[in-house]
Design a protein around this motif. Sequence first.
Motif, PDB file in Angstrom:
ATOM      1  N   THR A  71       0.867  -1.175   0.000  1.00 44.08           N
ATOM      2  CA  THR A  71       0.000   0.000   0.000  1.00 44.08           C
ATOM      3  C   THR A  71       0.903   1.224   0.000  1.00 44.08           C
ATOM      4  OG1 THR A  71      -1.946   1.014   1.050  1.00 44.08           O
ATOM      5  CG2 THR A  71      -0.232   0.175   2.522  1.00 44.08           C
ATOM      6  N   PHE A  72       0.332   2.425   0.133  1.00 38.32           N
ATOM      7  CA  PHE A  72       1.157   3.631   0.122  1.00 38.32           C
ATOM      8  C   PHE A  72       0.604   4.649   1.106  1.00 38.32           C
ATOM      9  CE2 PHE A  72      -1.299   2.976  -3.766  1.00 38.32           C
ATOM     10  CZ  PHE A  72      -2.302   3.940  -3.658  1.00 38.32           C
ATOM     11  N   ASP A  73       1.474   5.555   1.548  1.00 36.60           N
ATOM     12  CA  ASP A  73       1.043   6.514   2.562  1.00 36.60           C
ATOM     13  C   ASP A  73       0.922   7.932   2.021  1.00 36.60           C
ATOM     14  OD1 ASP A  73       3.679   7.629   2.587  1.00 36.60           O
ATOM     15  OD2 ASP A  73       3.634   7.850   4.770  1.00 36.60           O
ATOM     16  N   PHE A  74       1.207   8.120   0.726  1.00 38.65           N
ATOM     17  CA  PHE A  74       0.930   9.422   0.122  1.00 38.65           C
ATOM     18  C   PHE A  74       0.747   9.245  -1.374  1.00 38.65           C
ATOM     19  CE2 PHE A  74       5.197   9.039  -1.121  1.00 38.65           C
ATOM     20  CZ  PHE A  74       5.672  10.144  -1.801  1.00 38.65           C
ATOM     21  N   VAL A  91      -1.234  -4.967  -4.846  1.00 35.76           N
ATOM     22  CA  VAL A  91      -1.122  -3.559  -4.469  1.00 35.76           C
ATOM     23  C   VAL A  91      -2.527  -3.003  -4.265  1.00 35.76           C
ATOM     24  CG1 VAL A  91      -0.392  -1.251  -5.182  1.00 35.76           C
ATOM     25  CG2 VAL A  91       1.052  -3.224  -5.699  1.00 35.76           C
ATOM     26  N   PHE A  92      -2.771  -2.439  -3.080  1.00 37.65           N
ATOM     27  CA  PHE A  92      -4.052  -1.815  -2.759  1.00 37.65           C
ATOM     28  C   PHE A  92      -3.801  -0.491  -2.047  1.00 37.65           C
ATOM     29  CE2 PHE A  92      -4.941  -6.447  -2.489  1.00 37.65           C
ATOM     30  CZ  PHE A  92      -5.854  -6.542  -3.535  1.00 37.65           C
ATOM     31  N   PRO A  93      -4.557   0.560  -2.423  1.00 35.51           N
ATOM     32  CA  PRO A  93      -5.498   0.652  -3.531  1.00 35.51           C
ATOM     33  C   PRO A  93      -4.815   0.393  -4.876  1.00 35.51           C
ATOM     34  CG  PRO A  93      -5.701   2.540  -2.064  1.00 35.51           C
ATOM     35  CD  PRO A  93      -4.454   1.819  -1.669  1.00 35.51           C
ATOM     36  N   ALA A 254     -10.173   9.397   1.771  1.00 28.11           N
ATOM     37  CA  ALA A 254     -10.885  10.574   2.266  1.00 28.11           C
ATOM     38  C   ALA A 254     -11.448  11.341   1.081  1.00 28.11           C
ATOM     39  CB  ALA A 254      -9.952  11.475   3.065  1.00 28.11           C
ATOM     40  N   LEU A 255     -12.704  11.732   1.185  1.00 28.86           N
ATOM     41  CA  LEU A 255     -13.333  12.607   0.211  1.00 28.86           C
ATOM     42  C   LEU A 255     -13.526  13.959   0.884  1.00 28.86           C
ATOM     43  CD1 LEU A 255     -14.714  13.138  -2.501  1.00 28.86           C
ATOM     44  CD2 LEU A 255     -16.812  12.149  -1.540  1.00 28.86           C
ATOM     45  N   GLU A 256     -12.775  14.956   0.400  1.00 38.55           N
ATOM     46  CA  GLU A 256     -12.839  16.298   0.968  1.00 38.55           C
ATOM     47  C   GLU A 256     -13.919  17.087   0.241  1.00 38.55           C
ATOM     48  OE1 GLU A 256      -8.972  18.224   1.638  1.00 38.55           O
ATOM     49  OE2 GLU A 256      -8.067  16.333   1.000  1.00 38.55           O
ATOM     50  N   LEU A 257     -14.758  17.756   1.028  1.00 36.15           N
ATOM     51  CA  LEU A 257     -15.948  18.414   0.500  1.00 36.15           C
ATOM     52  C   LEU A 257     -16.069  19.844   1.000  1.00 36.15           C
ATOM     53  CD1 LEU A 257     -18.270  15.436   1.411  1.00 36.15           C
ATOM     54  CD2 LEU A 257     -17.668  16.054  -0.946  1.00 36.15           C
ATOM     55  N   PHE A 258     -16.636  20.703   0.169  1.00 33.74           N
ATOM     56  CA  PHE A 258     -17.072  22.019   0.591  1.00 33.74           C
ATOM     57  C   PHE A 258     -18.578  21.956   0.835  1.00 33.74           C
ATOM     58  CE2 PHE A 258     -13.569  23.614  -2.378  1.00 33.74           C
ATOM     59  CZ  PHE A 258     -12.677  23.826  -1.349  1.00 33.74           C
ATOM     60  N   MET A 269      -9.924  14.093  -3.472  1.00 27.35           N
ATOM     61  CA  MET A 269      -9.960  12.744  -2.921  1.00 27.35           C
ATOM     62  C   MET A 269      -8.529  12.342  -2.579  1.00 27.35           C
ATOM     63  SD  MET A 269     -11.082   9.188  -4.784  1.00 27.35           S
ATOM     64  CE  MET A 269     -10.688   7.600  -4.033  1.00 27.35           C
ATOM     65  N   ALA A 270      -8.337  11.846  -1.369  1.00 29.86           N
ATOM     66  CA  ALA A 270      -7.016  11.354  -0.963  1.00 29.86           C
ATOM     67  C   ALA A 270      -7.081   9.834  -0.919  1.00 29.86           C
ATOM     68  CB  ALA A 270      -6.618  11.908   0.395  1.00 29.86           C
ATOM     69  N   PRO A 271      -6.317   9.118  -1.775  1.00 35.62           N
ATOM     70  CA  PRO A 271      -6.398   7.660  -1.849  1.00 35.62           C
ATOM     71  C   PRO A 271      -5.523   6.985  -0.797  1.00 35.62           C
ATOM     72  CG  PRO A 271      -4.846   8.426  -3.473  1.00 35.62           C
ATOM     73  CD  PRO A 271      -5.352   9.659  -2.759  1.00 35.62           C
ATOM     74  N   ARG A 272      -5.813   7.269   0.468  1.00 34.16           N
ATOM     75  CA  ARG A 272      -4.962   6.796   1.568  1.00 34.16           C
ATOM     76  C   ARG A 272      -5.623   7.186   2.876  1.00 34.16           C
ATOM     77  NH1 ARG A 272      -3.333  11.734   3.201  1.00 34.16           N
ATOM     78  NH2 ARG A 272      -2.916  13.327   1.642  1.00 34.16           N
ATOM     79  N   VAL A 273      -5.041   6.750   3.975  1.00 33.26           N
ATOM     80  CA  VAL A 273      -5.434   7.278   5.275  1.00 33.26           C
ATOM     81  C   VAL A 273      -5.153   8.775   5.281  1.00 33.26           C
ATOM     82  CG1 VAL A 273      -5.218   5.154   6.593  1.00 33.26           C
ATOM     83  CG2 VAL A 273      -3.184   6.525   6.166  1.00 33.26           C
ATOM     84  N   HIS A 274      -5.885   9.524   6.119  1.00 28.58           N
ATOM     85  CA  HIS A 274      -5.914  10.983   5.945  1.00 28.58           C
ATOM     86  C   HIS A 274      -5.831  11.711   7.277  1.00 28.58           C
ATOM     87  CE1 HIS A 274      -7.833  14.882   4.637  1.00 28.58           C
ATOM     88  NE2 HIS A 274      -7.023  14.657   3.624  1.00 28.58           N
ATOM     89  N   ASN A 275      -5.204  12.891   7.218  1.00 26.66           N
ATOM     90  CA  ASN A 275      -5.005  13.730   8.397  1.00 26.66           C
ATOM     91  C   ASN A 275      -6.324  13.991   9.142  1.00 26.66           C
ATOM     92  OD1 ASN A 275      -2.873  16.708   8.768  1.00 26.66           O
ATOM     93  ND2 ASN A 275      -3.752  15.353  10.281  1.00 26.66           N
TER      94      ASN A 275
END
Length: 386
Positions: A71-74, A91-93, A254-258, A269-275
Amino acid sequence: MSAHRQPVLGILGGGQLARMLALAAAPLGVRTRVVDSAADACAGQVAALTVADWTDKDALARFAEAVDVVTFDFENVPAETAQWLADRVAVFPNPQALAVAQDRLAEKTLFRDCGLATPAYAAVDTRRGLDFALEVIGTPAILKTRRLGYDGKGQFRLRTAADADAAWAVLGAAAAQHGLILEAFVPFDGELSVLAVRGRDGDLRTWPLTRNWHHQGVLSLSLAPARADDALKAQAGALARTLAERLDYVGVFALELFLKDGQLLGNEMAPRVHNSGHWTIEGALTSQFENHVRSVLGLPLGDTAARGPALMFNWIGALPDPAPVLRTSDAHWHDYGKAPREGRKVGHATVCAADAATLAARVDALAGALGRQAQAAPALAELARW
Protein backbone atom coordinates in the motif's frame (compact mmCIF):
# COMPACT_ATOMS: atom_id res chain seq x y z
CA MET A 1 -3.87 -14.88 8.56
CA SER A 2 -1.77 -17.94 9.24
CA ALA A 3 -1.08 -18.83 12.86
CA HIS A 4 2.44 -19.87 11.86
CA ARG A 5 3.58 -16.90 9.82
CA GLN A 6 3.03 -13.20 10.32
CA PRO A 7 1.98 -11.44 7.11
CA VAL A 8 4.13 -8.53 5.96
CA LEU A 9 2.61 -5.26 4.80
CA GLY A 10 4.77 -3.15 2.49
CA ILE A 11 4.25 0.62 2.51
CA LEU A 12 5.46 3.01 -0.18
CA GLY A 13 6.39 6.20 1.65
CA GLY A 14 7.75 6.48 5.16
CA GLY A 15 6.04 9.51 6.69
CA GLN A 16 3.77 9.78 9.70
CA LEU A 17 0.91 7.97 7.97
CA ALA A 18 3.13 4.94 7.35
CA ARG A 19 4.29 5.19 10.96
CA MET A 20 0.70 5.07 12.26
CA LEU A 21 -0.15 2.22 9.89
CA ALA A 22 2.77 0.23 11.29
CA LEU A 23 1.65 0.92 14.85
CA ALA A 24 -1.89 -0.23 14.00
CA ALA A 25 -0.62 -3.34 12.20
CA ALA A 26 1.45 -4.69 15.09
CA PRO A 27 -1.46 -5.74 17.37
CA LEU A 28 -2.95 -7.62 14.42
CA GLY A 29 0.21 -9.68 14.14
CA VAL A 30 1.23 -7.90 10.93
CA ARG A 31 4.83 -6.85 10.30
CA THR A 32 5.60 -3.81 8.15
CA ARG A 33 8.33 -2.80 5.73
CA VAL A 34 8.63 0.73 4.36
CA VAL A 35 10.29 2.16 1.25
CA ASP A 36 11.35 5.80 1.26
CA SER A 37 14.12 7.82 -0.35
CA ALA A 38 14.95 9.51 2.97
CA ALA A 39 17.16 7.63 5.43
CA ASP A 40 15.53 9.51 8.32
CA ALA A 41 11.92 8.76 7.30
CA CYS A 42 10.00 8.75 10.58
CA ALA A 43 8.23 5.44 9.89
CA GLY A 44 11.67 3.83 10.00
CA GLN A 45 11.59 4.31 13.78
CA VAL A 46 8.85 1.67 14.07
CA ALA A 47 9.15 -0.43 10.88
CA ALA A 48 11.87 -1.97 8.73
CA LEU A 49 13.03 0.72 6.28
CA THR A 50 14.40 0.29 2.77
CA VAL A 51 16.04 3.48 1.49
CA ALA A 52 15.53 3.60 -2.27
CA ASP A 53 14.35 5.83 -5.07
CA TRP A 54 11.06 5.07 -6.83
CA THR A 55 13.01 4.16 -9.98
CA ASP A 56 15.37 1.70 -8.25
CA LYS A 57 13.92 -1.49 -9.73
CA ASP A 58 16.44 -3.78 -8.02
CA ALA A 59 15.54 -2.47 -4.57
CA LEU A 60 11.82 -2.51 -5.38
CA ALA A 61 12.06 -6.12 -6.62
CA ARG A 62 13.67 -7.19 -3.34
CA PHE A 63 10.97 -5.27 -1.46
CA ALA A 64 8.20 -7.01 -3.43
CA GLU A 65 9.66 -10.42 -2.62
CA ALA A 66 9.72 -9.62 1.11
CA VAL A 67 6.08 -8.50 1.50
CA ASP A 68 2.62 -10.02 1.00
CA VAL A 69 0.76 -6.88 -0.03
CA VAL A 70 1.75 -3.27 -0.81
CA THR A 71 0.00 0.00 0.00
CA PHE A 72 1.16 3.63 0.12
CA ASP A 73 1.04 6.51 2.56
CA PHE A 74 0.93 9.42 0.12
CA GLU A 75 -0.48 9.95 -3.34
CA ASN A 76 2.65 11.26 -5.03
CA VAL A 77 4.18 7.81 -5.34
CA PRO A 78 4.53 7.48 -9.14
CA ALA A 79 1.61 5.47 -10.52
CA GLU A 80 4.15 3.75 -12.80
CA THR A 81 6.00 2.45 -9.73
CA ALA A 82 2.75 1.18 -8.20
CA GLN A 83 1.85 -0.57 -11.46
CA TRP A 84 5.33 -2.11 -11.78
CA LEU A 85 4.92 -3.54 -8.29
CA ALA A 86 1.32 -4.64 -9.01
CA ASP A 87 2.70 -6.95 -11.69
CA ARG A 88 4.66 -8.73 -8.96
CA VAL A 89 2.67 -8.45 -5.73
CA ALA A 90 -0.84 -7.37 -4.68
CA VAL A 91 -1.12 -3.56 -4.47
CA PHE A 92 -4.05 -1.81 -2.76
CA PRO A 93 -5.50 0.65 -3.53
CA ASN A 94 -5.04 -0.22 -7.19
CA PRO A 95 -2.74 1.92 -9.37
CA GLN A 96 -5.74 3.26 -11.35
CA ALA A 97 -7.18 4.89 -8.22
CA LEU A 98 -3.77 6.36 -7.44
CA ALA A 99 -3.41 7.74 -10.99
CA VAL A 100 -6.84 9.43 -10.89
CA ALA A 101 -6.16 11.05 -7.53
CA GLN A 102 -2.79 12.35 -8.78
CA ASP A 103 -4.42 14.44 -11.52
CA ARG A 104 -6.82 17.15 -10.37
CA LEU A 105 -8.46 17.32 -13.80
CA ALA A 106 -9.12 13.56 -13.90
CA GLU A 107 -10.31 13.72 -10.30
CA LYS A 108 -12.82 16.51 -10.92
CA THR A 109 -14.07 14.74 -14.03
CA LEU A 110 -14.61 11.54 -12.01
CA PHE A 111 -16.50 13.48 -9.34
CA ARG A 112 -18.95 14.86 -11.88
CA ASP A 113 -19.33 11.46 -13.53
CA CYS A 114 -20.31 10.09 -10.12
CA GLY A 115 -22.90 12.80 -9.50
CA LEU A 116 -20.79 14.96 -7.19
CA ALA A 117 -20.96 18.64 -8.07
CA THR A 118 -17.69 20.60 -8.11
CA PRO A 119 -16.63 24.23 -8.40
CA ALA A 120 -16.34 25.34 -12.01
CA TYR A 121 -12.97 24.36 -13.50
CA ALA A 122 -10.97 24.45 -16.73
CA ALA A 123 -7.71 22.93 -17.90
CA VAL A 124 -4.89 25.41 -18.50
CA ASP A 125 -1.80 24.58 -20.55
CA THR A 126 -0.62 27.97 -21.84
CA ARG A 127 -0.54 31.63 -20.78
CA ARG A 128 -3.17 32.41 -23.39
CA GLY A 129 -5.21 29.49 -22.12
CA LEU A 130 -5.19 31.04 -18.65
CA ASP A 131 -6.78 34.22 -20.02
CA PHE A 132 -9.44 32.17 -21.79
CA ALA A 133 -10.15 30.14 -18.64
CA LEU A 134 -10.49 33.33 -16.60
CA GLU A 135 -13.07 34.62 -19.06
CA VAL A 136 -15.08 31.42 -18.56
CA ILE A 137 -14.54 30.83 -14.82
CA GLY A 138 -14.27 34.42 -13.63
CA THR A 139 -12.58 35.63 -10.46
CA PRO A 140 -11.77 35.06 -7.71
CA ALA A 141 -10.24 31.76 -8.78
CA ILE A 142 -7.38 29.44 -7.85
CA LEU A 143 -4.76 28.25 -10.33
CA LYS A 144 -3.35 24.86 -9.32
CA THR A 145 -0.88 22.36 -10.64
CA ARG A 146 -2.72 19.29 -11.89
CA ARG A 147 -0.18 17.06 -10.18
CA LEU A 148 2.06 16.98 -7.08
CA GLY A 149 0.41 19.81 -5.11
CA TYR A 150 -0.74 19.25 -1.52
CA ASP A 151 -1.27 21.22 1.72
CA GLY A 152 -1.72 24.45 -0.21
CA LYS A 153 1.44 23.97 -2.31
CA GLY A 154 1.34 24.46 -6.08
CA GLN A 155 -1.50 26.99 -5.90
CA PHE A 156 -2.02 30.67 -6.65
CA ARG A 157 -5.16 32.63 -5.82
CA LEU A 158 -6.22 35.19 -8.39
CA ARG A 159 -8.42 37.93 -6.97
CA THR A 160 -8.82 39.63 -10.35
CA ALA A 161 -7.79 38.87 -13.93
CA ALA A 162 -4.94 41.34 -13.42
CA ASP A 163 -3.22 38.68 -11.28
CA ALA A 164 -2.77 36.38 -14.29
CA ASP A 165 0.82 37.41 -15.03
CA ALA A 166 1.86 36.89 -11.39
CA ALA A 167 0.12 33.50 -11.28
CA TRP A 168 1.83 32.39 -14.48
CA ALA A 169 5.22 33.54 -13.19
CA VAL A 170 4.79 31.21 -10.21
CA LEU A 171 3.15 28.19 -11.87
CA GLY A 172 3.73 28.56 -15.61
CA ALA A 173 6.73 26.23 -15.63
CA ALA A 174 4.54 23.46 -14.21
CA ALA A 175 2.13 23.83 -17.14
CA ALA A 176 4.68 22.38 -19.54
CA GLN A 177 5.32 19.39 -17.26
CA HIS A 178 1.94 18.37 -15.93
CA GLY A 179 -0.61 21.03 -16.91
CA LEU A 180 -2.62 23.35 -14.68
CA ILE A 181 -6.25 23.67 -13.66
CA LEU A 182 -8.17 26.84 -12.87
CA GLU A 183 -10.92 26.41 -10.29
CA ALA A 184 -13.56 28.90 -9.22
CA PHE A 185 -13.07 30.07 -5.65
CA VAL A 186 -15.92 28.90 -3.45
CA PRO A 187 -16.90 31.08 -0.45
CA PHE A 188 -17.92 27.93 1.38
CA ASP A 189 -19.87 27.68 4.61
CA GLY A 190 -17.69 24.86 5.87
CA GLU A 191 -15.14 22.19 4.97
CA LEU A 192 -16.07 18.56 5.55
CA SER A 193 -14.52 15.18 4.91
CA VAL A 194 -15.94 11.70 4.79
CA LEU A 195 -13.53 8.86 5.55
CA ALA A 196 -14.45 5.50 4.08
CA VAL A 197 -12.94 2.04 3.91
CA ARG A 198 -13.71 -0.70 1.39
CA GLY A 199 -12.58 -4.27 1.86
CA ARG A 200 -11.35 -6.72 -0.74
CA ASP A 201 -14.78 -8.35 -0.54
CA GLY A 202 -16.57 -5.08 -1.36
CA ASP A 203 -17.72 -4.35 2.20
CA LEU A 204 -17.77 -0.53 2.61
CA ARG A 205 -18.01 1.46 5.83
CA THR A 206 -17.76 5.16 6.62
CA TRP A 207 -16.76 7.04 9.74
CA PRO A 208 -18.92 9.94 10.93
CA LEU A 209 -18.69 13.09 8.83
CA THR A 210 -15.82 15.32 10.02
CA ARG A 211 -15.71 19.14 10.13
CA ASN A 212 -12.29 20.62 9.27
CA TRP A 213 -10.58 23.97 9.54
CA HIS A 214 -7.40 24.90 7.64
CA HIS A 215 -4.72 27.53 8.17
CA GLN A 216 -2.64 28.59 5.16
CA GLY A 217 -3.76 25.50 3.28
CA VAL A 218 -2.83 23.01 6.04
CA LEU A 219 -5.32 21.24 8.29
CA SER A 220 -5.48 22.86 11.72
CA LEU A 221 -8.47 21.25 13.46
CA SER A 222 -10.87 18.36 12.90
CA LEU A 223 -14.12 17.89 14.83
CA ALA A 224 -16.12 14.68 14.65
CA PRO A 225 -18.91 13.93 14.30
CA ALA A 226 -19.70 17.06 12.29
CA ARG A 227 -22.98 18.80 13.02
CA ALA A 228 -25.06 18.07 9.91
CA ASP A 229 -28.52 16.81 9.06
CA ASP A 230 -29.12 13.15 8.32
CA ALA A 231 -29.75 13.79 4.61
CA LEU A 232 -26.34 15.45 4.21
CA LYS A 233 -24.58 12.64 6.04
CA ALA A 234 -26.33 10.07 3.89
CA GLN A 235 -25.42 11.94 0.71
CA ALA A 236 -21.74 12.09 1.68
CA GLY A 237 -21.70 8.38 2.43
CA ALA A 238 -23.46 7.52 -0.84
CA LEU A 239 -20.97 9.60 -2.83
CA ALA A 240 -18.06 7.83 -1.13
CA ARG A 241 -19.59 4.47 -2.01
CA THR A 242 -20.10 5.46 -5.66
CA LEU A 243 -16.48 6.61 -5.99
CA ALA A 244 -15.11 3.48 -4.32
CA GLU A 245 -17.13 1.13 -6.48
CA ARG A 246 -16.30 3.03 -9.67
CA LEU A 247 -12.57 2.69 -8.89
CA ASP A 248 -12.84 -0.85 -7.46
CA TYR A 249 -11.11 0.71 -4.47
CA VAL A 250 -9.63 -1.28 -1.58
CA GLY A 251 -8.46 0.54 1.55
CA VAL A 252 -9.21 3.80 3.32
CA PHE A 253 -9.75 7.05 1.45
CA ALA A 254 -10.88 10.57 2.27
CA LEU A 255 -13.33 12.61 0.21
CA GLU A 256 -12.84 16.30 0.97
CA LEU A 257 -15.95 18.41 0.50
CA PHE A 258 -17.07 22.02 0.59
CA LEU A 259 -20.49 22.83 2.07
CA LYS A 260 -22.14 25.77 0.32
CA ASP A 261 -25.80 26.73 0.82
CA GLY A 262 -26.62 23.20 1.92
CA GLN A 263 -24.95 21.60 -1.12
CA LEU A 264 -21.88 19.36 -1.09
CA LEU A 265 -19.15 20.19 -3.60
CA GLY A 266 -16.20 17.90 -4.31
CA ASN A 267 -12.79 19.33 -3.53
CA GLU A 268 -10.27 16.47 -3.51
CA MET A 269 -9.96 12.74 -2.92
CA ALA A 270 -7.02 11.35 -0.96
CA PRO A 271 -6.40 7.66 -1.85
CA ARG A 272 -4.96 6.80 1.57
CA VAL A 273 -5.43 7.28 5.27
CA HIS A 274 -5.91 10.98 5.94
CA ASN A 275 -5.01 13.73 8.40
CA SER A 276 -8.69 14.51 9.05
CA GLY A 277 -9.18 10.93 10.26
CA HIS A 278 -6.52 10.93 12.95
CA TRP A 279 -9.23 11.42 15.58
CA THR A 280 -10.36 7.85 14.86
CA ILE A 281 -7.35 6.38 16.70
CA GLU A 282 -8.95 7.13 20.08
CA GLY A 283 -12.34 8.47 19.01
CA ALA A 284 -13.75 5.54 16.98
CA LEU A 285 -14.30 1.87 17.69
CA THR A 286 -11.84 1.05 14.89
CA SER A 287 -9.28 3.57 13.64
CA GLN A 288 -8.73 4.41 9.99
CA PHE A 289 -5.24 2.89 10.29
CA GLU A 290 -6.39 -0.45 11.66
CA ASN A 291 -9.18 -0.70 9.09
CA HIS A 292 -6.78 0.12 6.26
CA VAL A 293 -4.52 -2.72 7.37
CA ARG A 294 -7.52 -5.03 7.68
CA SER A 295 -8.88 -4.11 4.26
CA VAL A 296 -5.71 -4.50 2.20
CA LEU A 297 -4.95 -7.86 3.85
CA GLY A 298 -8.47 -9.12 3.20
CA LEU A 299 -9.50 -9.22 6.87
CA PRO A 300 -13.01 -8.36 8.14
CA LEU A 301 -13.54 -4.63 8.67
CA GLY A 302 -14.06 -3.13 12.11
CA ASP A 303 -16.89 -0.94 13.40
CA THR A 304 -16.42 2.71 12.35
CA ALA A 305 -18.82 4.26 14.89
CA ALA A 306 -17.58 7.16 17.02
CA ARG A 307 -17.18 6.58 20.75
CA GLY A 308 -18.29 10.20 21.30
CA PRO A 309 -17.30 13.66 20.06
CA ALA A 310 -13.59 14.24 19.45
CA LEU A 311 -11.40 17.16 18.42
CA MET A 312 -7.96 16.85 16.84
CA PHE A 313 -5.33 19.60 17.00
CA ASN A 314 -2.72 19.40 14.24
CA TRP A 315 0.79 20.48 15.27
CA ILE A 316 2.57 22.31 12.43
CA GLY A 317 6.24 23.36 12.39
CA ALA A 318 7.08 22.45 15.99
CA LEU A 319 5.49 20.58 18.87
CA PRO A 320 4.03 22.52 21.80
CA ASP A 321 4.64 21.53 25.42
CA PRO A 322 3.02 18.09 25.80
CA ALA A 323 2.38 18.46 29.54
CA PRO A 324 -1.02 20.26 29.28
CA VAL A 325 -2.24 17.59 26.88
CA LEU A 326 -1.03 14.77 29.12
CA ARG A 327 -2.78 16.36 32.12
CA THR A 328 -6.12 16.60 30.29
CA SER A 329 -8.58 13.77 30.80
CA ASP A 330 -9.10 11.62 27.68
CA ALA A 331 -6.53 13.63 25.67
CA HIS A 332 -3.97 11.80 23.54
CA TRP A 333 -0.54 13.00 22.42
CA HIS A 334 1.14 11.93 19.14
CA ASP A 335 4.74 12.85 18.33
CA TYR A 336 5.72 11.78 14.80
CA GLY A 337 9.44 11.75 15.54
CA LYS A 338 10.17 14.41 12.92
CA ALA A 339 12.58 17.35 13.16
CA PRO A 340 10.87 20.75 13.48
CA ARG A 341 10.49 22.68 10.23
CA GLU A 342 8.23 25.48 9.13
CA GLY A 343 5.02 24.13 7.60
CA ARG A 344 5.82 20.52 8.51
CA LYS A 345 3.29 18.24 10.24
CA VAL A 346 5.13 17.06 13.33
CA GLY A 347 2.35 15.69 15.53
CA HIS A 348 -1.22 15.95 16.73
CA ALA A 349 -3.36 15.65 19.84
CA THR A 350 -6.91 14.36 20.11
CA VAL A 351 -9.31 15.27 22.90
CA CYS A 352 -12.30 12.97 23.44
CA ALA A 353 -15.38 13.13 25.66
CA ALA A 354 -18.77 11.51 26.19
CA ASP A 355 -20.67 14.64 25.14
CA ALA A 356 -20.18 18.01 23.44
CA ALA A 357 -20.30 20.10 26.62
CA THR A 358 -17.56 18.07 28.29
CA LEU A 359 -15.45 18.16 25.12
CA ALA A 360 -15.83 21.94 24.86
CA ALA A 361 -14.75 22.42 28.49
CA ARG A 362 -11.68 20.22 28.03
CA VAL A 363 -10.68 21.87 24.74
CA ASP A 364 -11.16 25.37 26.15
CA ALA A 365 -8.98 24.63 29.15
CA LEU A 366 -6.32 22.91 27.05
CA ALA A 367 -6.22 25.70 24.46
CA GLY A 368 -5.76 28.23 27.24
CA ALA A 369 -2.90 26.26 28.80
CA LEU A 370 -1.18 25.97 25.40
CA GLY A 371 -1.85 29.54 24.29
CA ARG A 372 -3.85 28.13 21.37
CA GLN A 373 -7.14 29.95 21.95
CA ALA A 374 -7.24 31.34 18.40
CA GLN A 375 -6.67 27.90 16.91
CA ALA A 376 -9.43 26.32 19.01
CA ALA A 377 -11.95 29.16 18.62
CA PRO A 378 -13.82 27.92 15.51
CA ALA A 379 -14.32 24.44 16.96
CA LEU A 380 -15.50 25.84 20.29
CA ALA A 381 -17.97 28.05 18.44
CA GLU A 382 -19.23 24.99 16.57
CA LEU A 383 -19.57 22.96 19.77
CA ALA A 384 -21.55 25.81 21.36
CA ARG A 385 -24.19 25.33 18.66
CA TRP A 386 -24.67 21.61 19.40
